[in-house]
Design a protein around this motif. Structure first.
Motif, mmCIF file in Angstrom:
data_model
loop_
_atom_site.group_PDB
_atom_site.id
_atom_site.type_symbol
_atom_site.label_atom_id
_atom_site.label_comp_id
_atom_site.label_asym_id
_atom_site.label_seq_id
_atom_site.Cartn_x
_atom_site.Cartn_y
_atom_site.Cartn_z
ATOM 1 N N ARG A 1 0.815 -1.204 0.000
ATOM 2 C CA ARG A 1 0.000 0.000 0.000
ATOM 3 C C ARG A 1 0.855 1.262 0.000
ATOM 4 N NH1 ARG A 1 -5.431 0.798 2.093
ATOM 5 N NH2 ARG A 1 -5.680 -1.297 1.281
ATOM 6 N N ALA A 2 1.946 1.254 0.786
ATOM 7 C CA ALA A 2 2.803 2.436 0.903
ATOM 8 C C ALA A 2 3.917 2.458 -0.142
ATOM 9 C CB ALA A 2 3.407 2.502 2.299
ATOM 10 N N GLU A 3 4.003 1.387 -0.915
ATOM 11 C CA GLU A 3 5.032 1.259 -1.955
ATOM 12 C C GLU A 3 6.430 1.414 -1.380
ATOM 13 O OE1 GLU A 3 3.943 3.984 -5.073
ATOM 14 O OE2 GLU A 3 2.155 2.827 -5.581
ATOM 15 N N VAL A 4 6.688 0.662 -0.300
ATOM 16 C CA VAL A 4 8.014 0.601 0.308
ATOM 17 C C VAL A 4 8.398 -0.869 0.440
ATOM 18 C CG1 VAL A 4 7.748 2.767 1.586
ATOM 19 C CG2 VAL A 4 7.077 0.627 2.659
ATOM 20 N N THR A 5 9.655 -1.120 0.815
ATOM 21 C CA THR A 5 10.091 -2.507 0.968
ATOM 22 C C THR A 5 9.458 -3.107 2.224
ATOM 23 O OG1 THR A 5 12.028 -1.936 2.300
ATOM 24 C CG2 THR A 5 12.308 -1.953 -0.111
ATOM 25 N N ARG A 6 9.412 -4.429 2.257
ATOM 26 C CA ARG A 6 8.874 -5.106 3.442
ATOM 27 C C ARG A 6 9.735 -4.817 4.664
ATOM 28 N NH1 ARG A 6 6.159 -10.881 1.951
ATOM 29 N NH2 ARG A 6 4.888 -10.093 0.243
ATOM 30 N N LYS A 7 11.035 -4.697 4.455
ATOM 31 C CA LYS A 7 11.939 -4.392 5.561
ATOM 32 C C LYS A 7 11.603 -3.030 6.165
ATOM 33 C CE LYS A 7 16.842 -4.132 6.683
ATOM 34 N NZ LYS A 7 18.209 -4.221 6.182
ATOM 35 N N ASP A 8 11.350 -2.037 5.313
ATOM 36 C CA ASP A 8 10.991 -0.707 5.801
ATOM 37 C C ASP A 8 9.638 -0.724 6.507
ATOM 38 O OD1 ASP A 8 13.346 0.350 4.824
ATOM 39 O OD2 ASP A 8 12.430 1.144 2.992
ATOM 40 N N ALA A 9 8.677 -1.430 5.945
ATOM 41 C CA ALA A 9 7.345 -1.520 6.560
ATOM 42 C C ALA A 9 7.425 -2.203 7.920
ATOM 43 C CB ALA A 9 6.388 -2.272 5.638
ATOM 44 N N ASP A 10 8.247 -3.248 8.024
ATOM 45 C CA ASP A 10 8.419 -3.945 9.296
ATOM 46 C C ASP A 10 9.084 -3.035 10.321
ATOM 47 O OD1 ASP A 10 8.224 -6.364 10.909
ATOM 48 O OD2 ASP A 10 10.419 -6.419 10.774
ATOM 49 N N ALA A 11 10.050 -2.229 9.885
ATOM 50 C CA ALA A 11 10.732 -1.300 10.791
ATOM 51 C C ALA A 11 9.758 -0.249 11.317
ATOM 52 C CB ALA A 11 11.903 -0.631 10.079
ATOM 53 N N VAL A 12 8.887 0.261 10.455
ATOM 54 C CA VAL A 12 7.903 1.258 10.877
ATOM 55 C C VAL A 12 6.910 0.643 11.859
ATOM 56 C CG1 VAL A 12 5.988 2.699 10.088
ATOM 57 C CG2 VAL A 12 8.139 2.694 8.834
ATOM 58 N N LEU A 13 6.446 -0.560 11.585
ATOM 59 C CA LEU A 13 5.509 -1.235 12.481
ATOM 60 C C LEU A 13 6.151 -1.498 13.845
ATOM 61 C CD1 LEU A 13 2.685 -2.427 12.748
ATOM 62 C CD2 LEU A 13 3.586 -4.577 11.865
ATOM 63 N N SER A 14 7.396 -1.919 13.857
ATOM 64 C CA SER A 14 8.108 -2.157 15.113
ATOM 65 C C SER A 14 8.289 -0.860 15.892
ATOM 66 C CB SER A 14 9.478 -2.783 14.850
ATOM 67 O OG SER A 14 9.335 -4.074 14.335
ATOM 68 N N ALA A 15 8.647 0.214 15.194
ATOM 69 C CA ALA A 15 8.823 1.513 15.842
ATOM 70 C C ALA A 15 7.503 1.999 16.436
ATOM 71 C CB ALA A 15 9.374 2.527 14.848
ATOM 72 N N PHE A 16 6.408 1.821 15.711
ATOM 73 C CA PHE A 16 5.092 2.213 16.207
ATOM 74 C C PHE A 16 4.752 1.460 17.497
ATOM 75 C CE2 PHE A 16 0.496 1.355 16.362
ATOM 76 C CZ PHE A 16 0.033 2.648 16.528
ATOM 77 N N ALA A 17 4.976 0.152 17.486
ATOM 78 C CA ALA A 17 4.681 -0.662 18.664
ATOM 79 C C ALA A 17 5.545 -0.239 19.850
ATOM 80 C CB ALA A 17 4.890 -2.142 18.356
ATOM 81 N N ASP A 18 6.820 0.067 19.601
ATOM 82 C CA ASP A 18 7.715 0.512 20.677
ATOM 83 C C ASP A 18 7.261 1.842 21.269
ATOM 84 O OD1 ASP A 18 9.267 -1.734 20.319
ATOM 85 O OD2 ASP A 18 10.818 -0.702 19.134
ATOM 86 N N ILE A 19 6.889 2.774 20.410
ATOM 87 C CA ILE A 19 6.463 4.095 20.876
ATOM 88 C C ILE A 19 5.184 4.001 21.690
ATOM 89 C CG2 ILE A 19 5.587 6.343 20.116
ATOM 90 C CD1 ILE A 19 7.633 6.099 17.772
ATOM 91 N N VAL A 20 4.202 3.241 21.200
ATOM 92 C CA VAL A 20 2.948 3.073 21.943
ATOM 93 C C VAL A 20 3.238 2.416 23.285
ATOM 94 C CG1 VAL A 20 0.733 1.872 21.991
ATOM 95 C CG2 VAL A 20 1.451 3.055 19.926
ATOM 96 N N GLY A 21 4.104 1.411 23.304
ATOM 97 C CA GLY A 21 4.470 0.745 24.551
ATOM 98 C C GLY A 21 5.140 1.687 25.535
ATOM 99 N N ASP A 22 6.030 2.541 25.039
ATOM 100 C CA ASP A 22 6.712 3.502 25.909
ATOM 101 C C ASP A 22 5.744 4.513 26.516
ATOM 102 O OD1 ASP A 22 9.091 2.242 25.327
ATOM 103 O OD2 ASP A 22 9.782 3.774 23.896
ATOM 104 N N VAL A 23 4.834 5.039 25.694
ATOM 105 C CA VAL A 23 3.873 6.035 26.185
ATOM 106 C C VAL A 23 2.918 5.405 27.196
ATOM 107 C CG1 VAL A 23 1.959 7.541 25.510
ATOM 108 C CG2 VAL A 23 4.036 7.492 24.135
ATOM 109 N N VAL A 24 2.452 4.205 26.912
ATOM 110 C CA VAL A 24 1.537 3.525 27.833
ATOM 111 C C VAL A 24 2.258 3.182 29.139
ATOM 112 C CG1 VAL A 24 0.241 1.379 28.184
ATOM 113 C CG2 VAL A 24 -0.036 2.665 26.075
ATOM 114 N N ALA A 25 3.539 2.805 29.058
ATOM 115 C CA ALA A 25 4.301 2.474 30.260
ATOM 116 C C ALA A 25 4.453 3.692 31.164
ATOM 117 C CB ALA A 25 5.675 1.925 29.885
#
Length: 93
Positions: free
Chosen positions: A13-37
């Motif tokens: 959908r975003a026309e990026v590599t799977r590696k980049d999409a996985d990195a963005v998803l991981s970063a999103f999960a980390d940020i949400v986890g940090d804020v919730v913590a």
């Protein structure tokens, strides 16, 4: 849909590599986890989701096998609320 399927759909959908999409998803999960913590603010994606930490008071419950009362200590939980666009999508609109 599992994580690898989500990463594949994001990359397409975003026309990026799977590696980049996985990195963005991981970063999103980390940020949400940090804020919730931290618990002092919530993460809101307007129209989609809201994540926030909530406090649960101590309470007395019953052991289902013996019926004896047990004390459950106070703690924290995560509240996830659906936004208006996600609610409409769930209705099939």
């Amino acid at each position: 849909m599992n994580r690898s399927e989500l990463v594949a759909a994001l990359s397409e959908r975003a026309e990026v590599t799977r590696k980049d999409a996985d990195a963005v998803l991981s970063a999103f999960a980390d940020i949400v986890g940090d804020v919730v913590a931290k618990g002092d603010e919530k993460v809101t994606i307007p129209g989609f989701l809201t994540f926030e930490r909530t406090h649960r008071a101590a309470r007395t419950a019953r052991n289902p096998q013996t019926g004896d009362p047990i004390q459950i200590p106070a703690g924290y939980s995560v509240k996830v609320s659906a936004g208006s666009k996600l609610k409409e999508a769930a209705k099939g609109k």
